[in-house]
Design a protein around this motif. Structure first.
Motif, short mmCIF file in Angstrom:
data_model
loop_
_atom_site.label_atom_id
_atom_site.label_comp_id
_atom_site.label_asym_id
_atom_site.label_seq_id
_atom_site.Cartn_x
_atom_site.Cartn_y
_atom_site.Cartn_z
N TRP A 144 0.72 -1.12 -0.06
CA TRP A 144 -0.03 0.02 0.00
C TRP A 144 0.89 1.05 0.05
CZ3 TRP A 144 -0.82 4.47 2.43
CH2 TRP A 144 -2.23 5.20 2.54
N ASN A 145 0.62 2.24 -0.95
CA ASN A 145 1.44 3.44 -1.06
C ASN A 145 0.51 4.79 -1.30
OD1 ASN A 145 4.00 1.89 -1.45
ND2 ASN A 145 2.55 0.89 -2.62
N ARG A 146 1.17 5.84 -0.71
CA ARG A 146 0.67 7.13 -1.37
C ARG A 146 1.10 7.45 -2.74
NH1 ARG A 146 3.16 9.93 3.87
NH2 ARG A 146 4.72 8.61 3.05
N ALA A 147 0.36 8.52 -3.22
CA ALA A 147 0.69 8.95 -4.89
C ALA A 147 1.92 9.71 -4.67
CB ALA A 147 -0.55 9.62 -5.34
N LEU A 148 3.09 9.13 -4.01
CA LEU A 148 4.38 9.80 -3.98
C LEU A 148 5.30 9.06 -4.77
CD1 LEU A 148 3.94 11.06 -0.19
CD2 LEU A 148 3.60 12.38 -2.33
N LYS A 149 6.27 9.63 -5.21
CA LYS A 149 7.58 8.85 -6.03
C LYS A 149 8.33 8.35 -4.74
CE LYS A 149 8.10 11.59 -10.12
NZ LYS A 149 9.02 12.43 -10.92
N SER A 150 8.43 8.78 -3.69
CA SER A 150 9.27 8.37 -2.59
C SER A 150 8.50 6.97 -2.17
CB SER A 150 9.40 9.21 -1.61
OG SER A 150 8.22 9.55 -1.13
N ASP A 151 7.23 7.04 -1.95
CA ASP A 151 6.63 5.66 -1.79
C ASP A 151 6.76 4.61 -2.65
OD1 ASP A 151 5.50 7.34 0.66
OD2 ASP A 151 3.67 6.33 0.51
N VAL B 38 8.42 -6.44 -3.98
CA VAL B 38 7.08 -6.94 -4.28
C VAL B 38 6.66 -6.00 -5.44
CG1 VAL B 38 4.74 -6.57 -3.58
CG2 VAL B 38 6.56 -7.49 -2.03
N ASN B 39 6.29 -6.59 -6.71
CA ASN B 39 6.24 -5.78 -7.90
C ASN B 39 4.64 -5.24 -7.91
OD1 ASN B 39 7.17 -5.32 -10.56
ND2 ASN B 39 5.58 -6.16 -11.35
N TRP B 40 3.81 -5.61 -7.20
CA TRP B 40 2.43 -5.00 -7.29
C TRP B 40 2.37 -3.69 -6.30
CZ3 TRP B 40 -2.01 -7.85 -9.47
CH2 TRP B 40 -3.14 -7.14 -9.39
N CYS B 41 2.07 -2.56 -7.01
CA CYS B 41 2.10 -1.27 -6.04
C CYS B 41 0.77 -0.71 -6.19
CB CYS B 41 3.03 -0.48 -6.87
SG CYS B 41 3.03 1.32 -6.05
N HIS B 42 -0.08 -0.76 -4.98
CA HIS B 42 -1.18 -0.20 -4.90
C HIS B 42 -1.03 1.00 -4.53
CE1 HIS B 42 -5.60 -0.13 -4.00
NE2 HIS B 42 -5.34 0.53 -3.01
N ILE B 43 -1.67 2.17 -5.28
CA ILE B 43 -1.53 3.65 -4.79
C ILE B 43 -2.66 4.06 -4.60
CG2 ILE B 43 -0.99 5.73 -5.93
CD1 ILE B 43 1.02 4.31 -7.90
N VAL C 21 0.09 -1.81 -11.25
CA VAL C 21 -0.38 -1.07 -10.22
C VAL C 21 -1.97 -1.20 -10.31
CG1 VAL C 21 -0.61 1.58 -10.08
CG2 VAL C 21 1.53 0.82 -11.08
N SER C 22 -2.45 -0.86 -9.17
CA SER C 22 -3.91 -0.95 -8.85
C SER C 22 -4.19 0.45 -7.90
CB SER C 22 -4.61 -2.01 -7.95
OG SER C 22 -3.68 -2.03 -6.82
N VAL C 23 -5.19 0.97 -8.10
CA VAL C 23 -5.68 2.38 -7.53
C VAL C 23 -6.64 2.29 -6.45
CG1 VAL C 23 -6.65 4.48 -7.97
CG2 VAL C 23 -4.93 3.67 -9.43
N GLY C 24 -6.22 2.89 -5.25
CA GLY C 24 -7.22 2.83 -4.48
C GLY C 24 -7.95 4.23 -4.32
N MET C 25 -9.58 4.21 -4.22
CA MET C 25 -9.97 5.58 -3.90
C MET C 25 -10.39 5.63 -2.46
SD MET C 25 -11.98 5.19 -7.68
CE MET C 25 -12.73 3.59 -7.09
N GLU C 26 -9.78 6.20 -1.63
CA GLU C 26 -10.04 6.35 -0.18
C GLU C 26 -11.29 7.31 -0.08
OE1 GLU C 26 -8.17 7.52 4.06
OE2 GLU C 26 -7.00 8.11 2.16
N ASP C 27 -12.13 6.83 0.75
CA ASP C 27 -13.46 7.69 1.24
C ASP C 27 -14.48 7.65 -0.11
OD1 ASP C 27 -15.18 8.72 3.06
OD2 ASP C 27 -14.27 10.89 2.78
N GLY D 3 -3.78 3.16 -18.02
CA GLY D 3 -3.68 1.55 -18.03
C GLY D 3 -4.26 0.93 -16.88
N ILE D 4 -4.78 1.50 -16.26
CA ILE D 4 -5.37 0.74 -14.66
C ILE D 4 -6.62 0.09 -15.15
CG2 ILE D 4 -5.63 1.03 -12.16
CD1 ILE D 4 -2.64 1.61 -13.40
N ARG D 5 -6.49 -1.05 -14.58
CA ARG D 5 -7.88 -2.04 -14.46
C ARG D 5 -8.29 -2.31 -13.39
NH1 ARG D 5 -6.88 -0.32 -18.83
NH2 ARG D 5 -6.70 -1.37 -20.58
#
Length: 381
Positions: free
Chosen positions: A72-79, A88-93, A131-137, A158-160
């Motif tokens: 789990w990661n924030r939308a930050l390059k450092s994360d 771990v190659n799967w990055c959830h942003i 990459v997968s994307v999390g939509m908080e709230d 290209g996110i599914r």
């Protein structure tokens, strides 16, 4: 009915529960058991927390489990850089989707938030990450913005896979079904939506099932429902309810659910309550005379599914609401027979004990009472 897929977050959101801290050995064992249980994907930590967390994540990855792993990661390059370093190659942003969180937490407008997310996704994909994307709230977000976010990330990034998060438990099951159906109806058909629900009103499992029934592909769960505040949707409850209430399928090995729940509960240092569905100590324990009588005659009278499926069995205890049938059954398990009159007298003592002790009668004490009754009967002859 379609097959349920689980993305379990016990090792991320579960450990975020106040006071919970898993050791590396515990994390490795939890990961092994999740995979053995049939969980398809697990969210195993937050690399940005620091080097210790990154090393724990890397150790889990080194197990080579067939279960897919994500961080789990924030939308930050450092994360994202820290996530890549774990192996771990799967990055959830994840980024807030509601205006109240976007402005309150990040000081961004929806348009600025979407732009920030797109940049982060492009960066992670440029590193060769999935990459997968999390939509908080999500539950408090404007639907038009959710649709724009998914369609933009689908087309430009290209996110599914997207996570619809009921972060503050703002939905009831009817709302969840309507929102998921509306969102899926406005985005490409190959979008895979995950529902992630919190339990502030005791509806996490119900909302998760409602979201899956409405078209979502993935259920986000934690073992025994541990998680922030009042917790998340419990993996064992979601899996079994989907099977028996929705006639659905899943890869979950039900016979292992009690084992992993006991392990996670012990490692968390918490108690989830004796009456916890599926895995609680009292989940299949019966005292009521009516229930015991029915179960002794035909197990189908008071069960939706056989507890043996989850490695459990029905247990009968004696208390205030027991009947003579319960008394006879408990004694019968010990090879002792009792006539109706004696059973009735023993039942009086059972109920008196239960009222004064606020508990159930130990079987050994019932046997002791029976011997006293038999001795008195012999003395009276």
């Amino acid at each position: 009915m379609k097959s349920l897929k689980l993305c379990d977050t016990t090792l991320r959101d579960g450990e975020q529960a106040a006071g919970v801290s898993f050791t590396r050995a515990e994390k490795l064992e939890i990961a092994r058991l999740l995979s053995e249980c049939g969980v398809e994907q697990a969210e195993i930590g937050i690399p940005a927390m620091g080097i210790r967390e990154q090393e724990d994540i890397a150790a889990i990855a080194a197990l080579g489990l067939p279960m897919k792993l994500m961080t789990w990661n924030r939308a930050l390059k450092s994360d994202i850089d820290k996530a890549l370093a774990t192996g771990v190659n799967w990055c959830h942003i994840s980024i807030p989707a509601s205006e109240v969180q976007l402005r309150g937490k990040l000081g961004l407008s929806p348009a600025e938030g979407l732009a920030k997310l797109l940049r982060a996704v492009e960066y992670a994909r440029g590193l060769g990450m999935t990459v997968s994307v999390g939509m908080e709230d999500s539950s408090r977000a404007d639907m038009s913005f959710l649709v724009e976010l998914v369609n933009s990330l689908y087309k430009e990034g290209g996110i599914r896979w997207f996570r619809y998060a009921d972060t503050v438990s703002a939905h009831h099951p009817g709302q969840m079904a309507e929102r998921i159906s509306t969102l899926l109806g406005a985005v490409p058909s190959d979008v895979e939506l995950e529902v992630h629900c919190h339990n502030d009103f005791g509806l996490a499992v119900a909302n998760t099932l409602s979201g899956i029934a409405a078209g979502a592909t993935w259920a986000s769960t934690t073992v025994a429902g541990i998680g922030e505040r009042t917790g998340n949707a419990a993996m064992e409850e979601v899996a079994l309810a989907w099977r028996y209430l929705y006639s659905g399928q899943s890869n979950i090995r039900a016979e292992l659910l009690k084992l992993i729940a006991d392990m996670v509960i012990a490692a968390s240092g918490r108690s989830v309550g004796d009456s916890k569905p599926i895995v609680g100590k009292m989940a299949f324990t019966h005292e009521s005379g009516i229930h015991v009588d029915g179960l002794v005659k035909d197990r189908e009278t008071y069960q939706t599914f056989n507890p043996a499926e989850v490695g459990r069995e029905h247990s009968f205890v004696l208390g205030k609401h027991s009947g003579t049938g319960g008394v006879a059954h408990v004694l019968g398990k010990r090879g002792l027979e009792v006539d109706p009159d004696t059973a009735a007298r023993l039942l009086v003592r059972v109920r008196e004990y239960a009222e004064t002790s606020k508990g159930n009668v130990p079987e050994a004490l019932l046997v002791e009472w029976l011997l006293e009754e038999q001795q008195q009967a012999q003395n009276a002859v």
